[in-house]
Motif scaffolding. Structure first.
Motif, PDB file in Angstrom:
ATOM      1  N   GLY A   8       0.796  -1.013   0.019  1.00 28.08           N
ATOM      2  CA  GLY A   8      -0.086   0.143   0.057  1.00 28.08           C
ATOM      3  C   GLY A   8       0.777   1.257  -0.112  1.00 28.08           C
ATOM      4  O   GLY A   8       1.571   1.388   1.036  1.00 28.08           O
ATOM      5  N   ALA A  11      -0.766   7.166   2.520  1.00 29.94           N
ATOM      6  CA  ALA A  11      -0.246   7.987   3.692  1.00 29.94           C
ATOM      7  C   ALA A  11       0.806   7.108   4.765  1.00 29.94           C
ATOM      8  O   ALA A  11       1.873   7.557   4.815  1.00 29.94           O
ATOM      9  N   ALA A  12      -0.040   5.917   4.976  1.00 32.71           N
ATOM     10  CA  ALA A  12       1.086   5.039   5.926  1.00 32.71           C
ATOM     11  C   ALA A  12       2.105   4.101   5.189  1.00 32.71           C
ATOM     12  O   ALA A  12       3.220   4.509   5.704  1.00 32.71           O
ATOM     13  N   ASP A  31       1.804  -1.122  -4.605  1.00 32.15           N
ATOM     14  CA  ASP A  31       0.519  -0.573  -4.589  1.00 32.15           C
ATOM     15  C   ASP A  31      -0.179  -1.139  -5.892  1.00 32.15           C
ATOM     16  O   ASP A  31       0.231  -1.218  -7.032  1.00 32.15           O
ATOM     17  N   LYS A  32      -1.560  -1.420  -5.696  1.00 30.16           N
ATOM     18  CA  LYS A  32      -2.273  -1.736  -6.942  1.00 30.16           C
ATOM     19  C   LYS A  32      -2.747  -0.770  -7.752  1.00 30.16           C
ATOM     20  O   LYS A  32      -3.322  -0.749  -9.174  1.00 30.16           O
ATOM     21  N   LYS A  39      -5.204   8.504  -3.040  1.00 25.46           N
ATOM     22  CA  LYS A  39      -6.109   9.104  -1.972  1.00 25.46           C
ATOM     23  C   LYS A  39      -5.762  10.578  -1.548  1.00 25.46           C
ATOM     24  O   LYS A  39      -6.402  11.348  -1.342  1.00 25.46           O
ATOM     25  N   GLY A  44      -8.566  16.678   2.059  1.00 21.64           N
ATOM     26  CA  GLY A  44      -8.851  18.142   2.615  1.00 21.64           C
ATOM     27  C   GLY A  44      -9.442  18.990   1.648  1.00 21.64           C
ATOM     28  O   GLY A  44      -9.026  20.204   1.329  1.00 21.64           O
ATOM     29  N   ASN A  49      -5.654  18.191   4.737  1.00 17.65           N
ATOM     30  CA  ASN A  49      -5.346  18.582   6.377  1.00 17.65           C
ATOM     31  C   ASN A  49      -4.564  17.713   7.075  1.00 17.65           C
ATOM     32  O   ASN A  49      -5.090  16.659   7.372  1.00 17.65           O
ATOM     33  N   VAL A 138      -1.415  -7.095  -4.130  1.00 21.78           N
ATOM     34  CA  VAL A 138      -0.995  -8.403  -3.408  1.00 21.78           C
ATOM     35  C   VAL A 138      -2.146  -9.117  -3.133  1.00 21.78           C
ATOM     36  O   VAL A 138      -3.133  -8.713  -2.734  1.00 21.78           O
ATOM     37  N   TYR A 171     -13.989   4.578   0.062  1.00 18.05           N
ATOM     38  CA  TYR A 171     -13.608   5.504  -1.379  1.00 18.05           C
ATOM     39  C   TYR A 171     -12.824   4.397  -2.301  1.00 18.05           C
ATOM     40  O   TYR A 171     -11.792   4.783  -2.529  1.00 18.05           O
ATOM     41  N   SER A 179      -9.139  -5.664   0.570  1.00 15.41           N
ATOM     42  CA  SER A 179      -7.880  -6.701   0.543  1.00 15.41           C
ATOM     43  C   SER A 179      -7.195  -6.867   1.931  1.00 15.41           C
ATOM     44  O   SER A 179      -6.646  -7.885   2.319  1.00 15.41           O
ATOM     45  N   GLU A 386      -5.201   3.110   8.255  1.00 10.35           N
ATOM     46  CA  GLU A 386      -6.665   2.982   8.336  1.00 10.35           C
ATOM     47  C   GLU A 386      -7.198   1.566   8.500  1.00 10.35           C
ATOM     48  O   GLU A 386      -8.289   1.093   8.713  1.00 10.35           O
ATOM     49  N   GLY A 396      -7.715  16.417  10.460  1.00 11.24           N
ATOM     50  CA  GLY A 396      -6.348  15.928  10.219  1.00 11.24           C
ATOM     51  C   GLY A 396      -5.984  14.560  10.997  1.00 11.24           C
ATOM     52  O   GLY A 396      -5.009  14.109  11.009  1.00 11.24           O
ATOM     53  N   LEU A 399      -5.209  11.346   8.809  1.00 12.20           N
ATOM     54  CA  LEU A 399      -3.452  11.218   8.208  1.00 12.20           C
ATOM     55  C   LEU A 399      -2.472  11.334   9.394  1.00 12.20           C
ATOM     56  O   LEU A 399      -1.620  10.622   9.196  1.00 12.20           O
TER      57      LEU A 399
HETATM   58  C1  LIG Z   1     -12.158  12.447  -0.046  1.00  8.61           C
HETATM   59  C2  LIG Z   1     -11.269  12.380   1.045  1.00  8.61           C
HETATM   60  C3  LIG Z   1     -10.735  13.457   1.872  1.00  8.61           C
HETATM   61  C4  LIG Z   1     -10.015  13.183   3.038  1.00  8.61           C
HETATM   62  N1  LIG Z   1      -9.445  14.158   3.671  1.00  8.61           N
HETATM   63  C5  LIG Z   1      -8.695  13.913   4.771  1.00  8.61           C
HETATM   64  C6  LIG Z   1      -8.123  15.142   5.450  1.00  8.61           C
HETATM   65  O1  LIG Z   1      -8.010  16.360   4.852  1.00  8.61           O
HETATM   66  N2  LIG Z   1      -7.332  14.730   6.562  1.00  8.61           N
HETATM   67  C7  LIG Z   1      -7.340  13.524   7.101  1.00  8.61           C
HETATM   68  O2  LIG Z   1      -6.544  13.585   8.082  1.00  8.61           O
HETATM   69  N3  LIG Z   1      -7.914  12.602   6.485  1.00  8.61           N
HETATM   70  C8  LIG Z   1      -8.466  12.783   5.297  1.00  8.61           C
HETATM   71  N4  LIG Z   1      -9.118  11.630   4.765  1.00  8.61           N
HETATM   72  C9  LIG Z   1      -8.834  10.255   5.293  1.00  8.61           C
HETATM   73  C10 LIG Z   1      -7.372   9.982   4.859  1.00  8.61           C
HETATM   74  O3  LIG Z   1      -7.178  10.245   3.536  1.00  8.61           O
HETATM   75  C11 LIG Z   1      -7.019   8.263   5.160  1.00  8.61           C
HETATM   76  O4  LIG Z   1      -7.504   8.024   6.400  1.00  8.61           O
HETATM   77  C12 LIG Z   1      -5.812   7.916   4.894  1.00  8.61           C
HETATM   78  O5  LIG Z   1      -5.156   8.381   3.709  1.00  8.61           O
HETATM   79  C13 LIG Z   1      -5.503   6.683   5.291  1.00  8.61           C
HETATM   80  O6  LIG Z   1      -4.133   6.301   4.911  1.00  8.61           O
HETATM   81  P1  LIG Z   1      -3.633   4.712   4.523  1.00  8.61           P
HETATM   82  O7  LIG Z   1      -2.286   4.858   4.213  1.00  8.61           O
HETATM   83  O8  LIG Z   1      -3.891   3.948   5.593  1.00  8.61           O
HETATM   84  O9  LIG Z   1      -4.606   4.328   3.485  1.00  8.61           O
HETATM   85  P2  LIG Z   1      -4.897   4.511   1.855  1.00  8.61           P
HETATM   86  O10 LIG Z   1      -4.460   6.122   1.890  1.00  8.61           O
HETATM   87  O11 LIG Z   1      -6.256   4.113   1.579  1.00  8.61           O
HETATM   88  O12 LIG Z   1      -3.818   3.799   1.107  1.00  8.61           O
HETATM   89  C14 LIG Z   1      -3.969   2.371   0.980  1.00  8.61           C
HETATM   90  C15 LIG Z   1      -3.218   2.174  -0.378  1.00  8.61           C
HETATM   91  O13 LIG Z   1      -3.144   0.430  -0.308  1.00  8.61           O
HETATM   92  C16 LIG Z   1      -3.399   0.272  -1.610  1.00  8.61           C
HETATM   93  N5  LIG Z   1      -3.578  -1.138  -1.613  1.00  8.61           N
HETATM   94  C17 LIG Z   1      -4.798  -1.817  -0.839  1.00  8.61           C
HETATM   95  N6  LIG Z   1      -4.669  -3.019  -1.005  1.00  8.61           N
HETATM   96  C18 LIG Z   1      -3.743  -3.266  -1.731  1.00  8.61           C
HETATM   97  C19 LIG Z   1      -3.267  -4.693  -2.249  1.00  8.61           C
HETATM   98  N7  LIG Z   1      -3.901  -5.761  -1.905  1.00  8.61           N
HETATM   99  N8  LIG Z   1      -2.043  -4.447  -2.685  1.00  8.61           N
HETATM  100  C20 LIG Z   1      -1.684  -3.490  -3.277  1.00  8.61           C
HETATM  101  N9  LIG Z   1      -2.039  -2.278  -3.026  1.00  8.61           N
HETATM  102  C21 LIG Z   1      -2.981  -2.308  -2.070  1.00  8.61           C
HETATM  103  C22 LIG Z   1      -4.386   1.207  -2.381  1.00  8.61           C
HETATM  104  O14 LIG Z   1      -4.117   1.211  -3.709  1.00  8.61           O
HETATM  105  C23 LIG Z   1      -3.835   2.511  -1.491  1.00  8.61           C
HETATM  106  O15 LIG Z   1      -2.838   3.452  -2.551  1.00  8.61           O
HETATM  107  C24 LIG Z   1      -9.771  11.792   3.514  1.00  8.61           C
HETATM  108  C25 LIG Z   1     -10.352  10.668   2.676  1.00  8.61           C
HETATM  109  C26 LIG Z   1     -10.823  11.010   1.558  1.00  8.61           C
HETATM  110  C27 LIG Z   1     -11.420   9.570   0.917  1.00  8.61           C
END
Ligand SMILES: Cc1cc2nc3c(=O)[nH]c(=O)nc-3n(C[C@H](O)[C@H](O)[C@H](O)COP(=O)(O)OP(=O)(O)OC[C@H]3O[C@@H](n4cnc5c(N)ncnc54)[C@H](O)[C@@H]3O)c2cc1C
Length: 420
Positions: A8, A11-12, A31-32, A39, A44, A49, A138, A171, A179, A386, A396, A399
């Motif tokens: 993935g 952000a994380a 990443d897929k 995202k 924000g 944010n 994956v 989303y 997954s 997440e 915020g 994130l």
């Molecule tokens: C429209 C919108 C606006 C937002 N605005 C804010 C904000 O301003 N501030 C804030 O704090 N939060 C905001 N959020 C929430 C925040 O974006 C998410 O909580 C945060 O991005 C989660 O990060 P993550 O890395 O855990 O997951 P994600 O950012 O969802 O990243 C997960 C990644 O894993 C990849 N993936 C998943 N499964 C697989 C697999 N099996 N194989 C390969 N790749 C895979 C996906 O393609 C994706 O790129 C917002 C969310 C949305 C939808």
């Protein structure tokens, strides 16, 4: 063979990869999507944010685990320095060349462009020993520390340690998927059922006539005993489906939990901007004056709210908007004022996952060490962001959680590598 494989690139995952790369670990990031940080670009409202200056984990996060305050405090604390979560985010961004600015406690990049954050992260990724594989999902993980096998559709890879940063189900068009939950389950983790969060709320009442209206409101979320579960205020957006806007997003996680428990919660909405009953009583008192003057009921209500909303309140009280205030009896007038002060909408469901910013539920945090983000069930497996059963309110917090847990996993893996 890689020191770690991160699944993935959100952000994380990106934060984890940058941290691991800086520490000299041989890193694979898969990443897929065809675009890393897809995202993040949308966060924000395109401004991203990043964090919040008014951090309080007790208020800003939800989880089904009872000890989640301890988990969050521990996951977001930095064992290397005593920096608060927001300071850590600002410092991490600064290390990427991103300056930040504050607006009412909300922290954004100074560019006010989410793309500037993604591009800075991608530039950092390019500077280190990080192999990036895009457009590959994956499908499964097998083996154990020190040799996991990561199977994708077209390729397989080996790594000593795994970081799951798959994000949640919200989303789908921006990368949301289930997954990560399936992979975590296949490795022996329990997963709390998911539901949308930070989303609009559907209600029983038909709001077609007021769809499109926006109004400032103070809102209480009530359970079926009329106990106040949570409050919020801000701009309420009325839609055909129900109600939306940040003030509603903030109530959605708890509303979803109540629905899951079989409780039908209620939104109690006040369009009168007052913390107490003073204004309410003033309006009631002023009715005598109003009834002396030549105003229609809709005109009287339009003195407080949008005309469509005024008409809706007349309809729900079975009073013609054209009737004069002077023609109404005291009970009818009191009911109208009551509707301005305490309009009740009955919650039936939440908007769907595709319209939710965040997923509530996820990998059970009782099975994760918050000091390292390592699984307590599978040594060498780390779970971040997440995908875990933690969701924050707007401002915020999500994130911050994703970025700091990603960084923490990267640092912990380096510490473990050194001690191996
Ligand atoms: C429209 C919108 C606006 C937002 N605005 C804010 C904000 O301003 N501030 C804030 O704090 N939060 C905001 N959020 C929430 C925040 O974006 C998410 O909580 C945060 O991005 C989660 O990060 P993550 O890395 O855990 O997951 P994600 O950012 O969802 O990243 C997960 C990644 O894993 C990849 N993936 C998943 N499964 C697989 C697999 N099996 N194989 C390969 N790749 C895979 C996906 O393609 C994706 O790129 C917002 C969310 C949305 C939808």
């Amino acid at each position: 063979m890689y020191d770690l494989c991160i699944i993935g690139g959100g952000a994380a995952g990106l934060s984890c990869a940058i941290t691991a790369g800086r520490l000299g670990l041989k890193t694979l990031l898969i990443d897929k999507n065809n675009k890393l940080g897809k995202k993040l670009y949308a966060t924000g409202n395109g401004r991203c944010n990043l964090t919040n200056m008014n951090f309080d984990s007790k208020v800003h996060f939800n989880s089904s685990a009872t000890a989640y305050n301890y988990f969050i405090d521990s996951a977001l604390s930095n064992s290397y320095s005593k920096k608060t979560p927001n300071q850590q985010i600002i410092e991490f961004m600064s290390s990427l060349g991103i300056n930040t600015m504050e607006d009412n406690g909300y922290v954004y990049p100074s560019s006010a462009q989410a793309s500037s954050v993604v591009w800075a992260m991608l530039d950092a990724i390019k500077s280190y020993d990080i192999n990036v594989v895009q457009n590959e999902e994956v499908l499964s993980i097998s083996g154990k520390y020190p040799e996991f096998t990561i199977k994708c559709k077209n390729e397989a890879f080996n790594a000593a340690r795994i970081v799951l940063a798959n994000g949640g189900a919200a989303y789908k068009s921006l990368g949301g998927s289930t997954s990560g939950y399936q992979i975590a389950k296949s490795l022996g983790h329990s997963v709390i059922s998911q539901r949308p969060s930070l989303c609009g709320i559907c209600v029983k009442e038909c709001l077609d006539a007021v769809a499109g209206v926006r109004a400032n409101a103070q809102i209480k979320l009530l359970d079926n005993n009329s106990t106040v579960v949570q409050t919020s205020k801000g701009e309420l957006q009325i839609t055909k489906q129900g109600v939306s806007g940040i003030c509603i997003f903030e109530l959605s996680s708890k509303a979803g939990r109540l629905l899951e428990e079989g409780i039908n919660p209620i939104l109690d909405i006040s369009f009168i901007h007052s913390e107490d009953n003073k204004k309410y009583n003033q309006i009631l008192k002023s009715i005598d004056n109003i009834s002396d003057c030549n105003r229609t009921t809709i005109g009287f209500l339009n003195g407080y709210v949008n005309d469509k909303l005024a008409a809706y309140i007349c309809d729900t009280n079975n009073i013609s908007g054209k009737s004069m205030v002077s023609e109404l009896n005291k009970t009818q007038l009191t009911n109208l004022v009551e509707s301005l002060y305490s309009l009740k909408l009955h919650i039936t469901s939440l908007y769907d996952m595709e319209q939710a910013q965040v997923t509530a539920g996820g990998v059970n945090i009782n099975e994760i060490n918050p000091k390292t983000m390592e699984s307590l069930k599978v040594p060498g497996l780390y779970i971040t962001g997440e995908l875990l059963d933690i969701d924050g309110i707007c401002g915020g917090y999500n994130l911050t959680f994703a970025i700091l847990t990603g960084i923490k996993a990267g640092k912990s893996i380096n510490d473990k590598n050194k001690s191996d």
